[in-house]
Design a protein around this motif. Structure first.
Motif, mmCIF file in Angstrom:
data_model
loop_
_atom_site.group_PDB
_atom_site.id
_atom_site.type_symbol
_atom_site.label_atom_id
_atom_site.label_comp_id
_atom_site.label_asym_id
_atom_site.label_seq_id
_atom_site.Cartn_x
_atom_site.Cartn_y
_atom_site.Cartn_z
ATOM 1 N N SER A 1 23.916 -2.544 -45.949
ATOM 2 C CA SER A 1 25.231 -2.449 -45.919
ATOM 3 C C SER A 1 25.832 -3.237 -47.165
ATOM 4 O O SER A 1 25.247 -4.130 -47.572
ATOM 5 N N ARG A 2 26.913 -2.891 -47.580
ATOM 6 C CA ARG A 2 27.422 -3.355 -48.786
ATOM 7 C C ARG A 2 28.353 -4.395 -48.461
ATOM 8 O O ARG A 2 28.875 -5.276 -49.306
ATOM 9 N N CYS A 3 28.801 -4.676 -47.122
ATOM 10 C CA CYS A 3 29.652 -5.688 -46.752
ATOM 11 C C CYS A 3 29.214 -6.830 -45.929
ATOM 12 O O CYS A 3 28.336 -6.477 -45.244
ATOM 13 N N SER A 4 29.827 -7.696 -45.933
ATOM 14 C CA SER A 4 29.281 -9.048 -45.095
ATOM 15 C C SER A 4 30.745 -9.659 -44.549
ATOM 16 O O SER A 4 31.508 -10.584 -45.099
ATOM 17 N N PHE A 5 31.334 -9.097 -43.486
ATOM 18 C CA PHE A 5 32.102 -9.422 -42.533
ATOM 19 C C PHE A 5 31.963 -10.939 -42.073
ATOM 20 O O PHE A 5 30.907 -11.120 -41.601
ATOM 21 N N LEU A 159 28.656 7.348 -38.040
ATOM 22 C CA LEU A 159 27.979 6.154 -38.537
ATOM 23 C C LEU A 159 27.792 5.858 -39.890
ATOM 24 O O LEU A 159 27.231 4.903 -40.214
ATOM 25 N N ASP A 160 27.772 7.165 -40.706
ATOM 26 C CA ASP A 160 27.588 6.801 -42.133
ATOM 27 C C ASP A 160 28.844 6.704 -42.755
ATOM 28 O O ASP A 160 28.745 6.483 -44.114
ATOM 29 N N MET A 161 30.044 6.242 -42.247
ATOM 30 C CA MET A 161 31.056 6.103 -42.899
ATOM 31 C C MET A 161 31.294 4.517 -43.377
ATOM 32 O O MET A 161 30.460 3.918 -42.872
ATOM 33 N N ASP A 162 31.739 4.364 -44.266
ATOM 34 C CA ASP A 162 31.801 2.879 -44.801
ATOM 35 C C ASP A 162 32.524 1.891 -44.063
ATOM 36 O O ASP A 162 33.756 1.954 -43.866
ATOM 37 N N PRO A 163 31.686 0.889 -43.560
ATOM 38 C CA PRO A 163 32.619 0.074 -42.602
ATOM 39 C C PRO A 163 33.526 -0.563 -43.068
ATOM 40 O O PRO A 163 34.681 -0.842 -42.643
ATOM 41 N N GLU A 164 33.620 -1.035 -44.531
ATOM 42 C CA GLU A 164 34.500 -2.050 -44.865
ATOM 43 C C GLU A 164 35.864 -1.091 -44.967
ATOM 44 O O GLU A 164 37.096 -1.451 -45.049
ATOM 45 N N ALA A 170 42.231 0.403 -39.742
ATOM 46 C CA ALA A 170 42.622 0.550 -38.447
ATOM 47 C C ALA A 170 42.576 -1.101 -37.840
ATOM 48 O O ALA A 170 41.374 -1.357 -37.748
ATOM 49 N N ARG A 171 43.549 -1.637 -37.681
ATOM 50 C CA ARG A 171 43.539 -3.051 -37.072
ATOM 51 C C ARG A 171 42.927 -3.006 -35.791
ATOM 52 O O ARG A 171 43.116 -1.790 -34.975
ATOM 53 N N GLY A 172 42.156 -4.121 -35.341
ATOM 54 C CA GLY A 172 41.494 -4.176 -34.050
ATOM 55 C C GLY A 172 40.324 -3.404 -33.864
ATOM 56 O O GLY A 172 39.617 -3.773 -32.828
ATOM 57 N N THR A 173 39.718 -2.666 -35.019
ATOM 58 C CA THR A 173 38.586 -2.361 -35.080
ATOM 59 C C THR A 173 37.621 -3.009 -35.960
ATOM 60 O O THR A 173 36.276 -2.420 -36.079
ATOM 61 N N GLU A 174 37.938 -4.117 -36.686
ATOM 62 C CA GLU A 174 37.117 -4.580 -37.576
ATOM 63 C C GLU A 174 35.959 -5.051 -37.171
ATOM 64 O O GLU A 174 34.846 -4.989 -37.659
ATOM 65 N N MET A 175 35.879 -5.678 -35.791
ATOM 66 C CA MET A 175 34.507 -6.315 -35.531
ATOM 67 C C MET A 175 33.677 -5.167 -34.956
ATOM 68 O O MET A 175 32.407 -5.342 -35.126
ATOM 69 N N ILE A 176 33.961 -3.798 -34.754
ATOM 70 C CA ILE A 176 33.075 -2.857 -34.272
ATOM 71 C C ILE A 176 32.317 -2.399 -35.532
ATOM 72 O O ILE A 176 31.375 -2.208 -35.601
ATOM 73 N N ALA A 178 32.227 -4.039 -38.355
ATOM 74 C CA ALA A 178 31.480 -5.145 -38.720
ATOM 75 C C ALA A 178 30.034 -5.245 -37.916
ATOM 76 O O ALA A 178 28.725 -5.596 -38.855
ATOM 77 N N VAL A 179 30.092 -4.859 -36.850
ATOM 78 C CA VAL A 179 28.586 -4.755 -36.169
ATOM 79 C C VAL A 179 27.917 -3.592 -36.533
ATOM 80 O O VAL A 179 26.748 -3.692 -36.845
ATOM 81 N N LEU A 180 28.628 -2.537 -36.878
ATOM 82 C CA LEU A 180 27.701 -1.448 -37.458
ATOM 83 C C LEU A 180 27.283 -1.748 -38.808
ATOM 84 O O LEU A 180 26.003 -1.577 -39.098
ATOM 85 N N ALA A 181 27.972 -2.484 -39.786
ATOM 86 C CA ALA A 181 27.454 -2.852 -40.894
ATOM 87 C C ALA A 181 26.348 -3.647 -40.754
ATOM 88 O O ALA A 181 25.357 -3.697 -41.568
ATOM 89 N N ALA A 182 26.198 -4.876 -39.796
ATOM 90 C CA ALA A 182 25.164 -5.588 -39.531
ATOM 91 C C ALA A 182 23.838 -4.986 -39.412
ATOM 92 O O ALA A 182 22.838 -5.324 -39.671
ATOM 93 N N PHE A 183 24.015 -3.833 -38.285
ATOM 94 C CA PHE A 183 22.902 -3.181 -37.923
ATOM 95 C C PHE A 183 22.355 -2.129 -38.871
ATOM 96 O O PHE A 183 21.213 -1.764 -38.947
ATOM 97 N N ASN A 184 23.231 -1.588 -40.135
ATOM 98 C CA ASN A 184 22.784 -0.896 -41.082
ATOM 99 C C ASN A 184 22.331 -1.364 -42.012
ATOM 100 O O ASN A 184 21.705 -0.625 -42.939
ATOM 101 N N LYS A 185 21.951 -2.911 -41.997
ATOM 102 C CA LYS A 185 21.502 -3.523 -43.404
ATOM 103 C C LYS A 185 20.170 -3.145 -43.173
ATOM 104 O O LYS A 185 19.462 -3.150 -42.343
#
Length: 185
Positions: A1-5, A159-164, A170-176, A178-185
């Protein structure tokens, strides 16, 4: 993934859950902010960084299983694998599992909103966790072929959407996300 939350502690107020409260104490004790990827590795005991070992949760899988046994969701059994016995935790409350499966199936079929911002956060989180746990196909396995294809395609698009990008919307979904981004690495 491109992001590191990075995980930033907003509140250290106790949650009432032993594992969550222990996690909060670890996050509070870290000197610099860590990424979600790092915390997943630390909290599951899968890090090899000797400088971070104090932040590991001890026996996290066993403790999670024990909590689910106490809630009546799982049971405990000994299974013999040739030379050794192993403790397993099969589902004891099949109706609870079926309720979750049905909820996820309906969320991508009858109640599909085609917009993660309008999706119930718990449902979004469950879909991400099912994906990360490699059980998403099992969730949809009981569907007829045409519905299975629709469910898998819709979920894949989600699941293919850009997590960042989605986390910023949408506030309140950042952690969700971020977890997707971590597992898509």
């Amino acid at each position: 993934s491109r992001c590191s939350f990075q995980v930033l502690l907003k509140s250290d107020a106790p949650t009432g859950d032993v594992l969550l409260d222990e996690t909060l104490r670890h996050i509070k004790a870290t000197e610099s902010a860590e990424t979600v990827q790092t915390w997943i590795e630390l909290l599951t005991g899968e890090t090899w960084n000797p400088f971070k070992l104090q932040y590991q949760l001890r026996n996290v899988r066993e403790r999670l299983a024990k909590a689910l046994v106490e809630k009546g969701i799982l049971t405990t059994e000994k299974q013999n694998f040739l030379l050794f016995d192993m403790t397993t935790h099969p589902v004891s409350n099949a109706s609870e599992k079926q309720r979750l499966v049905k909820k996820l199936q309906e969320s991508v079929l009858e109640r599909w909103v085609n917009d993660p911002q309008r999706m119930e956060r718990r449902t979004l989180a469950l879909l991400v966790l099912a994906h990360a746990s490699d059980v998403l196909e099992n969730v949809f396995a009981s569907l007829a072929d045409d519905k299975y294809d629709v469910a898998m395609n819709r979920t894949k698009d989600l699941l293919d959407m850009d997590p960042e990008v989605e986390a910023a919307k949408a506030r309140g979904t950042e952690m969700i996300w971020a977890v997707l981004a971590a597992f898509n690495k």
